[in-house]
Scaffold this motif. Structure first.
Motif: not given
Length: 428
Positions: A395-399
């Motif tokens: 998903a676009p969200q960073a780890p």
């Protein structure tokens, strides 16, 4: 770096959550024996056995058939602490200059000293923080001290107790560190339980050397049959996997032994109230942070949970279908959240069983945002993924690095209101 799935999938547009038993690899590759340091599935073990965990989250493993002691750091990096892979021997020294012979179990002190039941050398070894290996008790490398003829009565040396090299053991295979600052050892071949002070003084606490059986009682009146893994309970008593008796025994600090779970009269794989439960040669027992214990049912390829209420239940694996998810789980360790690390010996892996994993999601009204929360392991990194036309993608969200037992990620509501997401535990 291997990425491990937390197999809990949910629809953004719906409220249903779907869970599954979570058994994730930590280190090693399934069914691939060998020796290699590295991260995750790059590492190799050869019949790993004993396991211990320190306060910093490091795991220590007796890599038995490699004759070495390994360390797994919280990031999943495996290194060799002491011994030379593939070279059994009886040598004190620092790091790779030391030699072990089939080390079977390991314990760690609050100060970070490792204590090893060096089974094939019939002695107890200590490993300092700098990797220096010394012999705490037993006559290192002198097999003439041990009578290996097994039977109902076995001839043993006249004097087993003593200090340092003056003490004698016979294939010790279980070890536990007591908060009071001493060790307990299952002297398996001698059928007795020993106590070792940190000056090397050894005394026999329960059982009669060379005599096996099943008798509750105090001191030399008690009998064991191949006692193996052990742990200290919250009550200060020692709990012992009395393997060939198919039972868990309880020993008080004064040496009184009673049967805590199982029965020598009937082996099997039967959950239920602890004295009605049945085991088949349990190899280890470890205290659980919520009370009670985890029991390694090695021959049944399963772990059992014995909680404080005394009702034994299956925790992981399946005794009925054989070594599918677990194969000869030999030893275990718990973290403070109740997650269980297990040495999956015949699969040549160390694995993590996540006991608690739940998620929740919340749409923040006026902001049109979505928040997803999940139970997490502090210090571990997670990645949110979404199922697309070509499979799973990040998903676009960073780890997200977890700093607590619960972690969350908030992001704008996707234009596609329906989607299937999953959470990955990265690198460990």
């Amino acid at each position: 770096m291997k990425r491990h799935l937390i197999p809990l999938i949910f629809l953004v547009s719906g409220s249903a959550l779907f869970g599954a038993e979570t058994i994730a690899p930590v280190s090693g590759a399934t069914d691939q024996a060998g020796h290699r340091d590295g991260t995750g599935d790059v590492a190799r073990f050869n019949d790993p056995m004993g396991l211990a965990r320190d306060a910093q989250g490091n795991l220590y493993v007796c890599d038995a058939r490699n004759h070495v002691i390994r360390k797994i750091a919280p990031g999943g990096v495996v290194t060799t602490v002491a011994g030379q892979p593939g070279e059994p021997g009886a040598v004190n020294g620092v790091g790779s200059s030391a030699r072990f012979h089939f080390p079977a179990d390991i314990a760690v002190s609050p100060g970070g000293v490792l204590f090893v039941a060096d089974s094939g050398n019939h002695c107890i070894r200590a490993i300092a923080a700098n990797g220096a290996v010394t012999t705490l008790a037993g006559d290192l490398g002198n097999a003439d001290d041990v009578n290996l003829s097994y039977g109902a009565i076995t001839s043993v040396p006249a004097q087993l107790d003593g200090k340092g090299a003056g003490a004698r053991f016979n294939n010790p295979s279980g070890i536990a560190y007591a908060p009071a600052g001493h060790l307990y050892v299952s002297d398996t071949g001698n059928q007795i339980i020993r106590r070792i002070n940190l000056d090397g003084t050894v005394t026999t606490v329960a059982g009669k050397a060379g005599s096996w059986g099943f008798t509750d009682g105090t001191g030399a009146n008690a009998r064991f049959s191949a006692p193996m893994g052990m742990c200290l309970g919250a009550d200060g008593n020692l709990y012992i996997a009395d393997s060939a008796n198919h039972a868990i025994r309880c020993m008080t600090p004064l040496g009184h032994v009673s049967t805590f779970a199982g029965s020598p009269l009937e082996s099997g794989f039967k959950p239920g109230p602890r004295l009605h439960a049945r085991f088949l040669e349990p190899t280890d027992i470890v205290a659980h942070p919520e009370g009670g214990f985890i029991i390694c049912e090695s021959f049944g390829n399963a772990l059992f949970r014995l909680p404080a209420d005394g009702n034994v239940s299956l925790f992981a694996g399946d005794p009925e279908t054989g070594p599918k998810s677990l194969a000869n789980p030999n030893s275990a360790a718990c973290d403070q959240n109740g997650n269980v690390y297990v040495v999956d010996t015949f699969h040549q892996e160390v694995r993590l069983i996540i006991e608690k994993f739940s998620t929740s999601m919340e749409r923040i009204g006026g902001t049109n945002q979505l928040t997803i929360r999940w139970d997490s392991l502090p210090g571990r990194t997670y990645q949110l993924q979404i199922l697309g036309a070509e499979g799973w993608v990040n998903a676009p969200q960073a780890p997200v690095l977890a700093n607590a037992a619960e972690t969350s990620v908030t992001f704008p509501m996707p234009q596609q209101k329906a989607g299937i997401y999953r959470i990955l535990l990265l690198g460990f």
